[in-house]
Design a protein around this motif. Structure first.
Motif, short mmCIF file in Angstrom:
data_model
loop_
_atom_site.label_atom_id
_atom_site.label_comp_id
_atom_site.label_asym_id
_atom_site.label_seq_id
_atom_site.Cartn_x
_atom_site.Cartn_y
_atom_site.Cartn_z
N ASP A 55 0.81 -1.22 0.00
CA ASP A 55 0.00 0.00 0.00
C ASP A 55 0.85 1.28 0.00
N ALA A 56 2.11 1.14 -0.44
CA ALA A 56 3.00 2.30 -0.56
C ALA A 56 3.85 2.10 -1.82
N PRO A 57 4.41 3.16 -2.38
CA PRO A 57 5.23 3.02 -3.59
C PRO A 57 6.43 2.09 -3.36
N LEU A 58 6.69 1.25 -4.35
CA LEU A 58 7.79 0.29 -4.32
C LEU A 58 8.95 0.85 -5.14
N ILE A 59 10.14 0.76 -4.58
CA ILE A 59 11.34 1.25 -5.27
C ILE A 59 12.37 0.13 -5.32
N ILE A 60 12.86 -0.16 -6.52
CA ILE A 60 13.99 -1.07 -6.64
C ILE A 60 15.23 -0.21 -6.57
N ASN A 61 16.04 -0.46 -5.55
CA ASN A 61 17.25 0.33 -5.34
C ASN A 61 18.43 -0.20 -6.14
N GLN A 62 18.45 -1.53 -6.37
CA GLN A 62 19.62 -2.13 -6.99
C GLN A 62 19.26 -3.52 -7.52
N ALA A 63 19.88 -3.89 -8.63
CA ALA A 63 19.80 -5.25 -9.17
C ALA A 63 21.21 -5.63 -9.59
N VAL A 64 21.75 -6.69 -8.97
CA VAL A 64 23.14 -7.07 -9.20
C VAL A 64 23.19 -8.54 -9.60
N ALA A 65 23.87 -8.84 -10.71
CA ALA A 65 24.03 -10.22 -11.17
C ALA A 65 25.24 -10.85 -10.51
N SER A 66 25.23 -12.18 -10.46
CA SER A 66 26.33 -12.91 -9.82
C SER A 66 27.59 -12.93 -10.67
N CYS A 67 27.50 -12.52 -11.93
CA CYS A 67 28.69 -12.45 -12.78
C CYS A 67 28.46 -11.39 -13.87
N GLY A 68 29.52 -11.08 -14.59
CA GLY A 68 29.44 -10.06 -15.63
C GLY A 68 28.74 -10.51 -16.90
N CYS A 69 28.45 -11.81 -17.02
CA CYS A 69 27.80 -12.31 -18.23
C CYS A 69 26.29 -12.09 -18.20
N ALA A 70 25.74 -11.71 -17.06
CA ALA A 70 24.32 -11.41 -16.94
C ALA A 70 24.17 -9.94 -16.54
#
Length: 130
Positions: A55-70
């Motif tokens: 019931d409040a705005p959702l913010i994605i602060n960060q998305a980090v992959a486990s390797c540089g290929c993704a």
């Protein structure tokens, strides 16, 4: 009399605060399997769709992959309650060993359960030289 009115107001305010649960994220899926694909076509893409069920705005602060290929990309603007957003992941297997892979993308949000993981996997087949 003032004390009773003040206590009543404080109780109502605390009940209202408890009723708000904040943003909550619900993904349509947590894993994507690319299946089998050729080393000659090493770039694969998928999209994870999520809904803000809070019931409040959702913010994605960060998305980090486990390797540089993704490489993940995600909805940058706040997602209002009931609205949808996306996390897209591009896997590039160029220069990687053929075979099975499984990678993670860690998502950090402003939700109570602020960390969650998405998974991508697949089998890249080697191109046989004639």
């Amino acid at each position: 009399m003032r004390k009773i009115a003040l206590m009543t107001f404080m109780m109502l305010a605390s009940v209202c605060m408890l009723a708000q649960k904040g943003p909550e994220i619900k993904f349509d899926k947590l894993t994507h399997n690319f299946g089998t694909f050729s080393e000659s076509n090493p770039v694969q893409k998928c999209t994870f769709t999520f809904t803000n069920t809070g019931d409040a705005p959702l913010i994605i602060n960060q998305a980090v992959a486990s390797c540089g290929c993704a490489v993940p990309t995600y909805t940058k603007k706040p997602v209002a309650p009931g609205e949808k957003g996306e996390v897209s992941v591009t896997y590039n297997g160029k220069g990687k060993f053929p075979g099975h892979f499984k990678k993670t993308v860690t998502i950090r949000t402003n939700c109570a359960n602020s960390l969650l993981r998405l998974y991508i996997e697949g089998d890249m087949q080697e191109v046989k030289e004639p």
